[in-house]
Design a protein around this motif. Structure first.
Motif, PDB file in Angstrom:
ATOM      1  N   LEU A 220      27.712  46.463 -78.404  1.00  7.05           N
ATOM      2  CA  LEU A 220      27.738  45.419 -77.374  1.00  7.05           C
ATOM      3  C   LEU A 220      28.896  45.657 -76.408  1.00  7.05           C
ATOM      4  N   TYR A 221      30.039  46.071 -76.938  1.00  5.27           N
ATOM      5  CA  TYR A 221      31.178  46.399 -76.075  1.00  5.27           C
ATOM      6  C   TYR A 221      30.835  47.612 -75.186  1.00  5.27           C
ATOM      7  N   LEU A 222      30.267  48.656 -75.788  1.00  2.00           N
ATOM      8  CA  LEU A 222      29.951  49.870 -75.024  1.00  2.00           C
ATOM      9  C   LEU A 222      28.900  49.589 -73.944  1.00  2.00           C
ATOM     10  N   LYS A 223      27.930  48.729 -74.287  1.00  3.79           N
ATOM     11  CA  LYS A 223      26.899  48.371 -73.302  1.00  3.79           C
ATOM     12  C   LYS A 223      27.552  47.731 -72.068  1.00  3.79           C
ATOM     13  N   SER A 224      28.561  46.886 -72.315  1.00  6.72           N
ATOM     14  CA  SER A 224      29.251  46.240 -71.191  1.00  6.72           C
ATOM     15  C   SER A 224      29.970  47.278 -70.328  1.00  6.72           C
ATOM     16  N   GLN A 225      30.148  48.496 -70.845  1.00  5.79           N
ATOM     17  CA  GLN A 225      30.823  49.582 -70.122  1.00  5.79           C
ATOM     18  C   GLN A 225      29.821  50.650 -69.665  1.00  5.79           C
ATOM     19  N   GLY A 226      28.507  50.358 -69.813  1.00  5.99           N
ATOM     20  CA  GLY A 226      27.476  51.284 -69.318  1.00  5.99           C
ATOM     21  C   GLY A 226      27.197  52.472 -70.224  1.00  5.99           C
ATOM     22  N   ILE A 227      27.545  52.362 -71.511  1.00  8.18           N
ATOM     23  CA  ILE A 227      27.333  53.494 -72.435  1.00  8.18           C
ATOM     24  C   ILE A 227      26.167  53.167 -73.365  1.00  8.18           C
ATOM     25  N   GLU A 228      25.196  54.090 -73.470  1.00  7.98           N
ATOM     26  CA  GLU A 228      24.065  53.870 -74.391  1.00  7.98           C
ATOM     27  C   GLU A 228      23.965  55.001 -75.413  1.00  7.98           C
ATOM     28  N   ILE A 229      23.482  54.634 -76.599  1.00  8.26           N
ATOM     29  CA  ILE A 229      23.392  55.579 -77.725  1.00  8.26           C
ATOM     30  C   ILE A 229      21.956  55.589 -78.219  1.00  8.26           C
ATOM     31  N   PHE A 230      21.426  56.792 -78.451  1.00  8.72           N
ATOM     32  CA  PHE A 230      20.073  56.896 -79.008  1.00  8.72           C
ATOM     33  C   PHE A 230      20.065  57.968 -80.096  1.00  8.72           C
ATOM     34  N   ALA A 231      19.507  57.636 -81.258  1.00  8.29           N
ATOM     35  CA  ALA A 231      19.339  58.635 -82.319  1.00  8.29           C
ATOM     36  C   ALA A 231      17.917  58.531 -82.859  1.00  8.29           C
ATOM     37  N   HIS A 232      17.406  59.617 -83.396  1.00  4.79           N
ATOM     38  CA  HIS A 232      16.091  59.570 -84.049  1.00  4.79           C
ATOM     39  C   HIS A 232      16.024  60.639 -85.131  1.00  4.79           C
ATOM     40  N   VAL A 233      15.016  60.524 -85.987  1.00  4.98           N
ATOM     41  CA  VAL A 233      14.833  61.501 -87.060  1.00  4.98           C
ATOM     42  C   VAL A 233      14.184  62.747 -86.446  1.00  4.98           C
ATOM     43  N   SER A 234      14.922  63.844 -86.453  1.00  4.58           N
ATOM     44  CA  SER A 234      14.394  65.068 -85.832  1.00  4.58           C
ATOM     45  C   SER A 234      13.853  66.044 -86.869  1.00  4.58           C
ATOM     46  N   ALA A 235      14.120  65.805 -88.153  1.00  2.00           N
ATOM     47  CA  ALA A 235      13.533  66.676 -89.189  1.00  2.00           C
ATOM     48  C   ALA A 235      13.503  65.946 -90.530  1.00  2.00           C
ATOM     49  N   VAL A 236      12.455  66.244 -91.311  1.00  6.94           N
ATOM     50  CA  VAL A 236      12.406  65.863 -92.737  1.00  6.94           C
ATOM     51  C   VAL A 236      12.100  67.152 -93.473  1.00  6.94           C
ATOM     52  N   GLY A 237      12.991  67.557 -94.368  1.00  2.22           N
ATOM     53  CA  GLY A 237      12.843  68.869 -94.986  1.00  2.22           C
ATOM     54  C   GLY A 237      12.775  69.939 -93.905  1.00  2.22           C
ATOM     55  N   THR A 238      11.775  70.805 -93.981  1.00  5.46           N
ATOM     56  CA  THR A 238      11.630  71.854 -92.959  1.00  5.46           C
ATOM     57  C   THR A 238      10.694  71.431 -91.819  1.00  5.46           C
ATOM     58  N   LEU A 239      10.206  70.196 -91.877  1.00  6.43           N
ATOM     59  CA  LEU A 239       9.319  69.692 -90.821  1.00  6.43           C
ATOM     60  C   LEU A 239      10.162  69.194 -89.646  1.00  6.43           C
ATOM     61  N   GLU A 240      10.107  69.904 -88.524  1.00  9.43           N
ATOM     62  CA  GLU A 240      10.983  69.610 -87.380  1.00  9.43           C
ATOM     63  C   GLU A 240      10.193  69.012 -86.221  1.00  9.43           C
ATOM     64  N   ALA A 241      10.754  68.015 -85.552  1.00  8.94           N
ATOM     65  CA  ALA A 241      10.148  67.490 -84.320  1.00  8.94           C
ATOM     66  C   ALA A 241      10.456  68.453 -83.180  1.00  8.94           C
ATOM     67  N   PRO A 242       9.549  68.554 -82.190  1.00 10.31           N
ATOM     68  CA  PRO A 242       9.884  69.382 -81.019  1.00 10.31           C
ATOM     69  C   PRO A 242      11.043  68.755 -80.241  1.00 10.31           C
ATOM     70  N   ASN A 243      11.705  69.579 -79.403  1.00 11.86           N
ATOM     71  CA  ASN A 243      12.784  69.030 -78.566  1.00 11.86           C
ATOM     72  C   ASN A 243      12.230  67.959 -77.635  1.00 11.86           C
ATOM     73  N   LEU A 244      12.959  66.863 -77.485  1.00  8.74           N
ATOM     74  CA  LEU A 244      12.470  65.753 -76.671  1.00  8.74           C
ATOM     75  C   LEU A 244      12.968  65.864 -75.242  1.00  8.74           C
ATOM     76  N   ASP A 245      12.175  65.298 -74.317  1.00  7.68           N
ATOM     77  CA  ASP A 245      12.669  65.074 -72.958  1.00  7.68           C
ATOM     78  C   ASP A 245      13.489  63.787 -73.038  1.00  7.68           C
ATOM     79  N   THR A 246      14.799  63.882 -72.806  1.00 11.84           N
ATOM     80  CA  THR A 246      15.673  62.717 -73.032  1.00 11.84           C
ATOM     81  C   THR A 246      16.005  61.961 -71.740  1.00 11.84           C
ATOM     82  N   THR A 247      15.161  62.141 -70.707  1.00 16.86           N
ATOM     83  CA  THR A 247      15.445  61.473 -69.426  1.00 16.86           C
ATOM     84  C   THR A 247      15.518  59.949 -69.585  1.00 16.86           C
ATOM     85  N   ASN A 248      14.582  59.381 -70.361  1.00 18.17           N
ATOM     86  CA  ASN A 248      14.518  57.922 -70.479  1.00 18.17           C
ATOM     87  C   ASN A 248      14.771  57.515 -71.941  1.00 18.17           C
ATOM     88  N   LEU A 249      16.023  57.184 -72.234  1.00 20.06           N
ATOM     89  CA  LEU A 249      16.379  56.893 -73.638  1.00 20.06           C
ATOM     90  C   LEU A 249      15.749  55.593 -74.131  1.00 20.06           C
TER      91      LEU A 249
END
Ligand SMILES: C=C(O[C@@H]1CC(C(=O)O)=C[C@@H](OP(=O)(O)O)[C@H]1O)C(=O)O
Length: 362
Positions: free
Chosen positions: A143-172
């Motif tokens: 909430l403090y960081l949002k008031s300063q214009g900072i946003e954070i995004f995380a997601h699960v990019s792999a389970v075991g050897t199963l990997e997600a493709p690289n994402l287009d991160t333009t719109n978090l």
């Protein structure tokens, strides 16, 4: 000694055990006049809480946060914020059979040797239940960081050897919506379905599996990070490695950067709309331990949960060999819940460094 506090200016201290009365956190140093949106804090806790889907532990906790201090008329007052989260669904009998045995690769052995006493119920203080307190504190940092214009995004990019493709991160925020539309918390829907099936099959086999979480932070000004020991990536690394089951941290090009040549790896400076940017971002938004204004990007690797529902060889406290098997409710894979913990720890590091950065200003 100690080790239960984190941060310098935005500082937290967590307390509590998995099967005690409650867990909680004291946040000292949150700036005054920040809107403390309790619904947001609760929604963050709901994303981490146990029992939320078929691929997590089935322990049922409401994880309702009680804010005891530091907030008046919806705003932070600049005084310590205490948050209490009662434990409601402990089932300690699931642990009586391992009271004097060590689960392989769990904290049981080292806690017993270090302290000479151990609350074995649910893993006590070593349980990932403690991370609910971090998520409550991290929500306030967000909430403090949002008031300063900072946003954070995380997601699960792999389970075991199963990997997600690289994402287009333009719109978090669009990616966040996709992530929250599936129980794996992967922002690529096709991979998410495969992850869910994989985790479910591992669970049915009484086993566990690891995974990776990728994080992007946007809007961080140039200048956060305190060389030489409190470099921004060093503090992010410590934050990530303090999360239960984390075995790896890499930022920017990470381990793969060691396979490249300087001519390929150097991020070339360019001017875009009167702003200094870099053409590539192998630095992961951090150079010399200081944020350079580009997106901060890192990955966190989680090992498979130690408690498995299969017979394994082990030792008891007397040093005799025996067998052990997990009982009760455990996560077959922690990453879908850990996404929120990674974001929370990221927010805590950035809130602390933003305040330290501001200390340089008049
Ligand atoms: C309770 C949570 O997760 C727990 C983490 C955990 C462990 O060993 O880390 C063991 C289990 O505890 P119990 O056997 O008491 O149900 C999980 O359910 C939580 O995250 O809130």
């Amino acid at each position: 000694m100690a080790g239960n506090s984190f941060g310098h200016l935005f500082k937290i201290t967590t307390f509590g055990e998995s099967h005690g009365k409650a867990i909680g956190v004291i946040i000292d140093g949150c700036p005054p006049n920040i809107d403390i949106d309790e619904d947001f804090i609760q929604s963050e806790l709901d994303k981490r809480k146990p029992g939320q889907s078929k691929i997590t532990t089935q322990r049922k906790e409401s994880d309702v946060a009680q804010i005891l201090s530091g907030v008046f008329e919806g705003k932070s007052t600049g005084t310590p914020i205490a948050v209490l989260i009662p434990n409601e669904d402990q089932r300690s009998k699931d642990y009586s059979h391992i009271a004097d045995k060590y689960r392989p690769s769990h904290a049981d052995y080292t806690y017993q040797q270090k302290y000479g006493i151990r609350d074995y119920r649910g893993g006590g203080r070593s349980s990932a239940r403690e991370t609910a307190a971090r998520v409550a504190a991290g929500a306030i940092a967000k909430l403090y960081l949002k008031s300063q214009g900072i946003e954070i995004f995380a997601h699960v990019s792999a389970v075991g050897t199963l990997e997600a493709p690289n994402l287009d991160t333009t719109n978090l925020s669009a990616l966040l919506d996709i992530r929250e539309s599936n129980i794996a918390r992967c922002a690529d829907p096709a991979t998410a379905n495969e992850m869910i099936a994989l985790i479910d099959s591992i669970r049915k086999a009484g086993d566990t599996i690891g995974g990776k979480i990728s994080t992007v932070v946007r809007g961080v000004p140039v200048g956060l990070g305190e060389p030489v020991f409190d470099k921004l990536h060093a503090d992010l690394g410590k934050a990530m490695l303090s999360i239960n089951a984390v075995h790896g941290f890499e930022y920017g090009s990470g381990f793969s950067g060691s396979e490249m040549q300087g001519s390929e790896h150097n991020d070339i400076f360019v001017k875009e709309e009167e702003q200094v940017r870099t053409r590539t971002n192998f630095s992961g938004g951090i150079q010399g331990g200081i944020s350079n204004g580009m997106d901060i990007m890192f990955r966190t690797a989680f090992k498979p949960v130690a408690t498995i529902m299969r017979d394994q060889e082990t030792l008891n406290e007397a040093g005799d060999s025996t067998t052990i098997s997990g009982k009760g409710r455990h996560d077959p894979c922690v990453v879908s819940r850990a996404v929120i913990i990674v974001e929370a720890m990221t927010a805590l590091v950035l809130a602390d460094h933003l305040l330290r950065f501001k200390a340089y200003k008049d």
